[in-house]
Design a protein around this motif. Structure first.
Motif, PDB file in Angstrom:
ATOM      1  N   SER A  98       5.478   0.618   6.352  1.00  0.00           N
ATOM      2  CA  SER A  98       5.004   1.893   6.133  1.00  0.00           C
ATOM      3  C   SER A  98       5.429   3.068   5.398  1.00  0.00           C
ATOM      4  CB  SER A  98       3.851   2.019   7.117  1.00  0.00           C
ATOM      5  OG  SER A  98       2.266   0.784   7.858  1.00  0.00           O
ATOM      6  N   MET A 135       1.977   2.398  -3.992  1.00  0.00           N
ATOM      7  CA  MET A 135       0.881   1.956  -3.689  1.00  0.00           C
ATOM      8  C   MET A 135       2.048   1.040  -4.817  1.00  0.00           C
ATOM      9  SD  MET A 135      -3.338   2.361  -4.048  1.00  0.00           S
ATOM     10  CE  MET A 135      -3.070   4.021  -4.493  1.00  0.00           C
ATOM     11  N   ASN A 146       4.394  -0.939  -3.456  1.00  0.00           N
ATOM     12  CA  ASN A 146       3.682  -2.038  -2.560  1.00  0.00           C
ATOM     13  C   ASN A 146       4.331  -2.010  -1.077  1.00  0.00           C
ATOM     14  OD1 ASN A 146       3.234  -3.628  -4.992  1.00  0.00           O
ATOM     15  ND2 ASN A 146       5.466  -4.604  -4.997  1.00  0.00           N
ATOM     16  N   SER A 190       1.341  -0.915   1.651  1.00  0.00           N
ATOM     17  CA  SER A 190       0.149  -1.131   1.913  1.00  0.00           C
ATOM     18  C   SER A 190      -0.164   0.304   3.068  1.00  0.00           C
ATOM     19  CB  SER A 190      -0.017  -2.322   2.881  1.00  0.00           C
ATOM     20  OG  SER A 190       0.837  -2.604   4.128  1.00  0.00           O
ATOM     21  N   SER A 191       0.791   1.481   3.930  1.00  0.00           N
ATOM     22  CA  SER A 191      -0.261   2.218   4.239  1.00  0.00           C
ATOM     23  C   SER A 191       1.058   2.950   4.646  1.00  0.00           C
ATOM     24  CB  SER A 191      -0.199   1.475   5.879  1.00  0.00           C
ATOM     25  OG  SER A 191       0.847   1.433   6.344  1.00  0.00           O
ATOM     26  N   LYS A 228      -4.722   3.252   5.083  1.00  0.00           N
ATOM     27  CA  LYS A 228      -4.829   1.865   4.626  1.00  0.00           C
ATOM     28  C   LYS A 228      -5.007   1.831   2.895  1.00  0.00           C
ATOM     29  CE  LYS A 228      -3.835  -0.638   8.089  1.00  0.00           C
ATOM     30  NZ  LYS A 228      -2.884  -1.527   8.897  1.00  0.00           N
ATOM     31  N   ILE A 274      -3.596  -2.300  -2.470  1.00  0.00           N
ATOM     32  CA  ILE A 274      -2.455  -1.812  -3.849  1.00  0.00           C
ATOM     33  C   ILE A 274      -3.315  -3.225  -4.765  1.00  0.00           C
ATOM     34  CG2 ILE A 274      -0.176  -3.593  -3.961  1.00  0.00           C
ATOM     35  CD1 ILE A 274       0.037  -2.836  -0.854  1.00  0.00           C
TER      36      ILE A 274
END
Length: 376
Positions: free
Chosen positions: A288, A318, A321, A323-324, A366, A369
């Protein structure tokens, strides 16, 4: 009373021509009119509603005689010239009882009353229903009246959904009740249009979100956010002035060593008139993106600077890439906790320390994307 003779079409046509502002009837006969009433009579037998009867009459006449203009002519003949007399007709009773429906349709020729429910509010309007008015323009009138953009508006009528794309499929009658779905436009009163557009551009957000941000932070400053590891000195100059970090004895050398040795580091600095007023440092952690340090100069708080920094971070994360987002904050930093929770961060863990106030709370957000389209 003697019934007028309808042995020839010329009788009806001559009366039609005698009325000012009424075009001559060229297609309709009295039998056509009687057939229409018979159609309504059959609808009554099956307990059709008033709305269904009016809709059926409209469809019949418009199909038979070719448009709303001819329908208006028929109504004028009935109301003003009394061309058609059913006094000697066996269907007189139900025919005369249906005449008020024609009056309703006559009133509806230029506008019709409708109601639109949005949440707990019901909007009432008279909708322009002229024959030459494009249906798309009519739908836009409704959208403007209830403050929902036409491309986001959905109207529900008797279980069927109507949008600007299929609005032309719906025959309109008086007193229709719609349920509306869509996000209403935010009220822009007392908000400068230039500020809205600038926030939209800087934060890459839609107009409604920009207006909400300006309402939440009325003193929001329009800032310049820069991204570069070489901005460490400007970031550290703000870090030293953050009251919450005064208890931290970490030196500039230690901070820069950590950021340089971290995986995928990031430094963002917010500027107003080329003066640094806020910063954010972070790096990758546990797959992350970890927000390590973030702060805004005390004199520039409650101006939306932290919102813009976090928004810029989300866009960057984002794009990379992730995701959190992860962040760790002290239990005693109530303002930061409230900010994080209000921006969709969720508490996932706690690092207990000697006192409750020094407990570290770990929160996560979260990210969605956007999927990249692949060419085949």
């Amino acid at each position: 009373m003697n019934s007028p003779s309808y042995s020839s079409w010329e009788n009806v046509q001559s009366v039609g021509c005698s009325i000012s502002l009424t075009p001559p009837i060229v297609m309709l006969t009295v039998n056509d009119y009687l057939d229409g009433l018979h159609c309504l009579h059959e609808a009554q037998k099956v307990n059709a509603t008033t709305e269904e009867i009016i809709s059926k009459l409209r469809l019949y006449l418009e199909d038979k005689v070719g448009g709303q203009q001819i329908l208006n002519t028929i109504l004028t003949l009935i109301k003003r010239e009394k061309v058609i007399d059913f006094s000697n007709n066996k269907e007189f009773n139900y025919c005369t009882s249906l005449l008020p429906l024609f009056m309703i349709m006559s009133d509806s020729s230029t506008s019709i009353p409708i109601s639109i429910k949005y949440g707990s509010t019901t909007y009432h309007m008279h909708l322009d229903n002229q024959a030459d008015l494009p249906k798309s323009e009519q739908f836009n009138m409704i959208a403007n009246h209830i403050h929902i953009p036409s491309d986001r508006l959905k109207l529900i009528y008797r279980g069927k959904r109507f949008t600007k794309d299929n609005w032309h499929d719906l025959p309109l009658i008086s007193n229709m009740n719609f349920l509306s779905i869509g996000e209403q436009n935010e009220d822009e009163t007392d908000i400068d249009t230039k500020d809205i557009e600038c926030i939209m551009h800087q934060m890459k957000i839609d107009r409604n979100t920009a207006i909400k941000a300006l309402k939440l932070y009325p003193n929001m400053s329009l800032i310049d956010i820069r991204e570069n590891l070489s901005l460490f000195d400007d970031a550290f100059s703000i870090h030293r002035q953050i009251p919450e970090f005064q208890i931290d004895s970490t030196t500039a050398k230690q901070l820069i060593e950590r950021i340089n040795n971290a995986k995928h580091p990031l430094i963002l600095v917010a500027y107003i008139d080329d003066r640094p007023v806020g910063y954010l440092m972070g790096h990758e952690r546990y797959s992350s993106f970890y927000i390590w340090l973030v702060g805004v100069h005390p004199k520039h708080r409650r101006q939306g600077i932290l919102v813009q920094l976090m928004n810029r971070l989300e866009q960057w994360a984002m794009k990379e890439n992730y995701s959190s987002l992860l962040v760790k904050t002290r239990n005693s930093f109530k303002s930061m906790l409230l900010f994080l929770i209000s921006h969709e961060f969720k508490l996932i863990d706690m690092d207990k320390r000697q006192s409750v106030g020094t407990h570290r709370l770990i929160l996560e957000k979260k990210l969605i994307i956007p999927q990249q389209s692949s060419s085949i």
